[in-house]
Design a protein around this motif. Structure first.
Motif, PDB file in Angstrom:
ATOM      1  N   PRO A 140     -49.538 -45.234 -86.701  1.00  0.00           N
ATOM      2  CA  PRO A 140     -48.531 -44.235 -85.925  1.00  0.00           C
ATOM      3  C   PRO A 140     -49.021 -42.420 -85.670  1.00  0.00           C
ATOM      4  CG  PRO A 140     -47.816 -44.285 -87.673  1.00  0.00           C
ATOM      5  CD  PRO A 140     -49.208 -45.419 -87.801  1.00  0.00           C
ATOM      6  N   LYS A 141     -49.914 -41.645 -86.554  1.00  0.00           N
ATOM      7  CA  LYS A 141     -50.647 -40.327 -85.827  1.00  0.00           C
ATOM      8  C   LYS A 141     -51.079 -40.508 -85.067  1.00  0.00           C
ATOM      9  CE  LYS A 141     -52.109 -38.468 -89.428  1.00  0.00           C
ATOM     10  NZ  LYS A 141     -54.069 -38.351 -89.203  1.00  0.00           N
ATOM     11  N   ASP A 142     -52.689 -41.351 -85.472  1.00  0.00           N
ATOM     12  CA  ASP A 142     -53.663 -40.993 -84.594  1.00  0.00           C
ATOM     13  C   ASP A 142     -53.376 -41.895 -83.169  1.00  0.00           C
ATOM     14  OD1 ASP A 142     -54.449 -40.066 -86.869  1.00  0.00           O
ATOM     15  OD2 ASP A 142     -55.921 -41.624 -87.982  1.00  0.00           O
ATOM     16  N   THR A 143     -52.524 -43.149 -82.805  1.00  0.00           N
ATOM     17  CA  THR A 143     -52.736 -43.312 -81.903  1.00  0.00           C
ATOM     18  C   THR A 143     -51.645 -42.465 -80.880  1.00  0.00           C
ATOM     19  OG1 THR A 143     -50.504 -44.768 -82.694  1.00  0.00           O
ATOM     20  CG2 THR A 143     -52.384 -45.741 -82.322  1.00  0.00           C
ATOM     21  N   LEU A 144     -50.881 -42.101 -81.490  1.00  0.00           N
ATOM     22  CA  LEU A 144     -50.034 -40.673 -80.767  1.00  0.00           C
ATOM     23  C   LEU A 144     -51.170 -39.714 -80.012  1.00  0.00           C
ATOM     24  CD1 LEU A 144     -46.786 -40.406 -82.538  1.00  0.00           C
ATOM     25  CD2 LEU A 144     -47.147 -41.194 -80.028  1.00  0.00           C
ATOM     26  N   THR A 204     -58.716 -35.985 -89.866  1.00  0.00           N
ATOM     27  CA  THR A 204     -58.979 -36.555 -88.843  1.00  0.00           C
ATOM     28  C   THR A 204     -58.027 -35.719 -87.509  1.00  0.00           C
ATOM     29  OG1 THR A 204     -58.438 -38.601 -89.389  1.00  0.00           O
ATOM     30  CG2 THR A 204     -57.620 -38.482 -87.431  1.00  0.00           C
ATOM     31  N   VAL A 205     -59.052 -35.518 -86.665  1.00  0.00           N
ATOM     32  CA  VAL A 205     -58.979 -34.283 -85.602  1.00  0.00           C
ATOM     33  C   VAL A 205     -59.356 -34.352 -84.089  1.00  0.00           C
ATOM     34  CG1 VAL A 205     -59.255 -32.497 -87.528  1.00  0.00           C
ATOM     35  CG2 VAL A 205     -60.955 -33.603 -85.976  1.00  0.00           C
ATOM     36  N   GLU A 261     -65.513 -37.555 -83.881  1.00  0.00           N
ATOM     37  CA  GLU A 261     -64.392 -37.229 -83.812  1.00  0.00           C
ATOM     38  C   GLU A 261     -63.601 -38.618 -82.730  1.00  0.00           C
ATOM     39  OE1 GLU A 261     -65.165 -32.207 -83.350  1.00  0.00           O
ATOM     40  OE2 GLU A 261     -64.567 -33.245 -81.892  1.00  0.00           O
ATOM     41  N   LEU A 262     -64.427 -39.234 -81.848  1.00  0.00           N
ATOM     42  CA  LEU A 262     -63.176 -40.081 -81.091  1.00  0.00           C
ATOM     43  C   LEU A 262     -63.340 -41.613 -81.892  1.00  0.00           C
ATOM     44  CD1 LEU A 262     -61.808 -40.544 -78.352  1.00  0.00           C
ATOM     45  CD2 LEU A 262     -63.788 -40.988 -77.462  1.00  0.00           C
ATOM     46  N   ILE A 263     -65.007 -41.648 -82.617  1.00  0.00           N
ATOM     47  CA  ILE A 263     -64.387 -43.138 -82.901  1.00  0.00           C
ATOM     48  C   ILE A 263     -63.552 -43.334 -83.790  1.00  0.00           C
ATOM     49  CG2 ILE A 263     -65.984 -43.602 -85.221  1.00  0.00           C
ATOM     50  CD1 ILE A 263     -68.882 -43.254 -83.915  1.00  0.00           C
ATOM     51  N   LYS A 264     -62.973 -42.122 -84.611  1.00  0.00           N
ATOM     52  CA  LYS A 264     -62.007 -42.359 -85.493  1.00  0.00           C
ATOM     53  C   LYS A 264     -60.329 -43.026 -84.959  1.00  0.00           C
ATOM     54  CE  LYS A 264     -59.376 -41.494 -88.896  1.00  0.00           C
ATOM     55  NZ  LYS A 264     -59.134 -43.291 -90.454  1.00  0.00           N
ATOM     56  N   TYR A 265     -60.338 -42.038 -83.996  1.00  0.00           N
ATOM     57  CA  TYR A 265     -59.275 -42.397 -83.063  1.00  0.00           C
ATOM     58  C   TYR A 265     -59.249 -43.837 -82.479  1.00  0.00           C
ATOM     59  CZ  TYR A 265     -56.702 -38.187 -83.902  1.00  0.00           C
ATOM     60  OH  TYR A 265     -56.122 -36.791 -84.484  1.00  0.00           O
ATOM     61  N   ALA A 266     -60.032 -43.709 -82.134  1.00  0.00           N
ATOM     62  CA  ALA A 266     -60.531 -45.470 -81.226  1.00  0.00           C
ATOM     63  C   ALA A 266     -60.547 -46.477 -82.238  1.00  0.00           C
ATOM     64  CB  ALA A 266     -61.715 -45.343 -80.427  1.00  0.00           C
ATOM     65  N   SER A 301     -68.947 -33.721 -87.912  1.00  0.00           N
ATOM     66  CA  SER A 301     -67.828 -34.663 -88.107  1.00  0.00           C
ATOM     67  C   SER A 301     -67.956 -35.706 -88.974  1.00  0.00           C
ATOM     68  CB  SER A 301     -67.518 -34.905 -86.528  1.00  0.00           C
ATOM     69  OG  SER A 301     -66.317 -35.411 -87.397  1.00  0.00           O
ATOM     70  N   ASN A 302     -67.382 -35.868 -90.159  1.00  0.00           N
ATOM     71  CA  ASN A 302     -67.503 -36.697 -90.725  1.00  0.00           C
ATOM     72  C   ASN A 302     -66.400 -37.653 -91.176  1.00  0.00           C
ATOM     73  OD1 ASN A 302     -68.334 -37.376 -94.637  1.00  0.00           O
ATOM     74  ND2 ASN A 302     -68.978 -38.658 -92.668  1.00  0.00           N
ATOM     75  N   PRO A 303     -65.566 -38.413 -90.548  1.00  0.00           N
ATOM     76  CA  PRO A 303     -64.687 -39.125 -90.805  1.00  0.00           C
ATOM     77  C   PRO A 303     -64.053 -40.219 -91.651  1.00  0.00           C
ATOM     78  CG  PRO A 303     -65.342 -40.016 -88.939  1.00  0.00           C
ATOM     79  CD  PRO A 303     -66.328 -38.617 -88.997  1.00  0.00           C
ATOM     80  N   GLU A 304     -63.547 -39.637 -92.479  1.00  0.00           N
ATOM     81  CA  GLU A 304     -63.149 -40.806 -93.413  1.00  0.00           C
ATOM     82  C   GLU A 304     -62.513 -42.255 -92.776  1.00  0.00           C
ATOM     83  OE1 GLU A 304     -60.183 -42.082 -94.202  1.00  0.00           O
ATOM     84  OE2 GLU A 304     -58.590 -40.724 -92.782  1.00  0.00           O
ATOM     85  N   PHE A 305     -62.857 -43.616 -93.181  1.00  0.00           N
ATOM     86  CA  PHE A 305     -62.194 -44.581 -92.336  1.00  0.00           C
ATOM     87  C   PHE A 305     -61.340 -45.585 -94.275  1.00  0.00           C
ATOM     88  CE2 PHE A 305     -65.330 -43.426 -90.175  1.00  0.00           C
ATOM     89  CZ  PHE A 305     -64.913 -43.548 -88.904  1.00  0.00           C
ATOM     90  N   LEU A 306     -60.901 -44.815 -94.868  1.00  0.00           N
ATOM     91  CA  LEU A 306     -60.168 -44.877 -96.058  1.00  0.00           C
ATOM     92  C   LEU A 306     -59.007 -46.015 -96.146  1.00  0.00           C
ATOM     93  CD1 LEU A 306     -60.309 -42.086 -98.544  1.00  0.00           C
ATOM     94  CD2 LEU A 306     -62.536 -43.982 -98.236  1.00  0.00           C
TER      95      LEU A 306
END
Length: 463
Positions: A264-268, A122-123, A203-208, A148-153
């Motif tokens: 917690p990490k990704d929202t920050l 997650t970046v 990349e933004l999809i994962k954080y969003a 970019s191939n984010p995980e959703f686990l």
């Protein structure tokens, strides 16, 4: 297809094992020689249901191997996944990308012609661009691709999430690499949508996604507080709004706040990215603040349930990990709750089916037990923090006979309504009026807001 996965943490190990389950030839790489030696012998560094069996099966079949030799792993790989950690930098909030960049630098000289480097960590937005530039210092553009191939686990159900995902998101900039990534997934996913987009959007999809889910959890937690005040039922409220297909029922379970390695990490990190670009994400900011406040507010709920003072009392905490079916203690709500109770003088014992080893690194002066009944023996209050099946199945009548005082604070609504009361407990729950509280009409009795504010203020600054 030959695949290398750099990093054997949660994402890397689950992803590599599942790719091998699909029939690909996978090499998982890690610099930690003890971890690699353990994996070769079937000892996993994380707990995830059924992952050990899948690792053993694919390792025995020769589809899954483990090594510290990065050169051997990436030399012939068609796709190299970066799955290293991106923790929040202490005091900064943004993601520490040093491990990602290190992986890119070290693999670059040994990449096969036409290899794809796929970032599964997650970046923040723009990380793929930076990885591409790092590799291009050594390899010419066009001889490799970066995706970019984010995980959703979700921890606890990660195998199912990987093998049967809602969607697979792939950010890619060239057609040849797109075809390879499609071939990697399409044969095993059936009708699952493959969402192709540019790298930055991926990349933004994962954080969003994670920020939206964190907001949804915080929303229902705040409504749970309102339900307690007005005498309504948050479970029925969640069902009533969740059956609206635009909203959905998932992530509407009220509790003590979200934790774990992602939200917690990704929202920050998302908030910090927005700040860097001069964008205000007010909802995300308020979600973070509200969630942190809620974790410590739960200690006030415990204190109120025992009469306003826990000094010298023994509190038994059932469940420590941030959710069931994982040993992950990162940002677990149990930690601030226990620390706050200790500051107010409580003696704390705790039980968790698999998380005590990790909990011992975070908690001080807490007696950790491997039996829930021994944990509650002679306790003045019992707090349910994680809704493990083993905790849901506890014999409440036996529990009642063991405690010194029959006070149960169920912060996960783990037990059927009325079951704990029928066993003889005074019960405090989330999103319902507690059965030991005065049931006077809430309109006729003015709540003591000043007392509540004073209590919260004390919790914020410490005793």
């Amino acid at each position: 297809m030959k695949i290398a996965v750099i990093g054997t943490g949660y994402v890397g190990l689950v992803s590599g094992t599942c790719f091998a389950e699909w029939g690909h030839e996978v090499v998982c790489v890690d610099k930690n020689s003890d971890k690699i030696a353990g994996l070769k012998k079937g000892r996993l560094p994380i707990y995830e249901p059924d992952l050990d069996k899948m690792v053993a099966r694919n390792h025995a079949a020769g589809r899954l191997s483990f090594t510290c030799d990065l050169v051997a792993a990436v030399t012939n790989a068609q796709v190299v996944f970066i799955a290293v950690g991106t923790p929040s930098r202490p005091g900064q909030g943004d993601a520490d990308l040093s491990f990602v960049y290190m992986a890119a630098r070290e693999m670059a000289p040994f990449l096969a012609e036409g290899a794809i480097v796929a970032v599964k960590s997650t970046v923040p937005v723009g990380t793929g661009d930076a990885v591409e530039k790092i590799i291009a210092h050594i390899r010419p553009y066009g001889s490799f691709s970066v995706a970019s191939n984010p995980e959703f686990l979700r921890e606890g159900v990660a195998i199912g999430d990987f093998l049967q995902p809602d969607r697979v998101v792939i950010g890619i900039e060239d057609g040849r690499a797109r075809a390879v990534m499609a071939a990697l997934y399409e044969g095993s996913l059936g009708a699952t949508p493959l969402v192709f987009t540019d790298r930055r959007t991926s990349e933004l999809i994962k954080y969003a996604s994670n920020a939206f889910l964190a907001t949804k959890i915080t929303f229902i937690n705040e409504l749970a507080d309102l339900c307690e005040k007005v005498g309504s039922n948050v479970g029925e409220l969640a069902l009533g709004i969740g059956l609206d297909r635009r909203i959905g029922t998932r992530f509407l379970n009220a509790g003590p706040g979200y934790g774990g390695s992602c939200f917690p990490k990704d929202t920050l990190a998302l908030l910090r990215t927005a700040q860097d670009y001069g964008v205000v994400l007010r909802i995300v900011e308020e979600t973070i603040v509200a969630n942190e406040a809620r974790k410590r507010k739960m200690a006030l709920k415990v204190i109120e349930a025992v009469g306003g003072d826990v000094d010298g009392l023994t509190v038994a905490v059932l469940g420590l990990t941030f959710k069931p079916d994982t040993d992950d203690m990162r940002e677990a709500p149990s930690v601030p709750l226990i620390e706050t109770l200790q500051r107010y003088g409580a003696v704390v014992r705790a039980y968790d089916p698999v998380g005590t080893e990790n909990a011992a690194r975070l908690l001080e002066e807490v007696t950790l037990l491997d039996d829930p009944y021994e944990c509650v023996r002679d306790a003045d209050a019992v707090v349910v923090m994680t809704e493990w099946d083993s905790i849901r199945r506890i014999d409440l009548s036996r529990l009642r006979r063991l405690v010194r005082a029959p006070v149960l604070i169920d912060l996960r609504n783990a037990f059927e309504p009325g079951a704990a009361s029928a066993a003889g407990f005074h019960v405090s729950v989330i999103g319902h009026r507690s059965d030991h509280s005065e049931r006077a009409d809430f309109m006729a009795e003015e709540p003591d807001f000043e007392k509540t504010r004073a209590g919260l203020s004390r919790l914020t600054r410490g005793k």
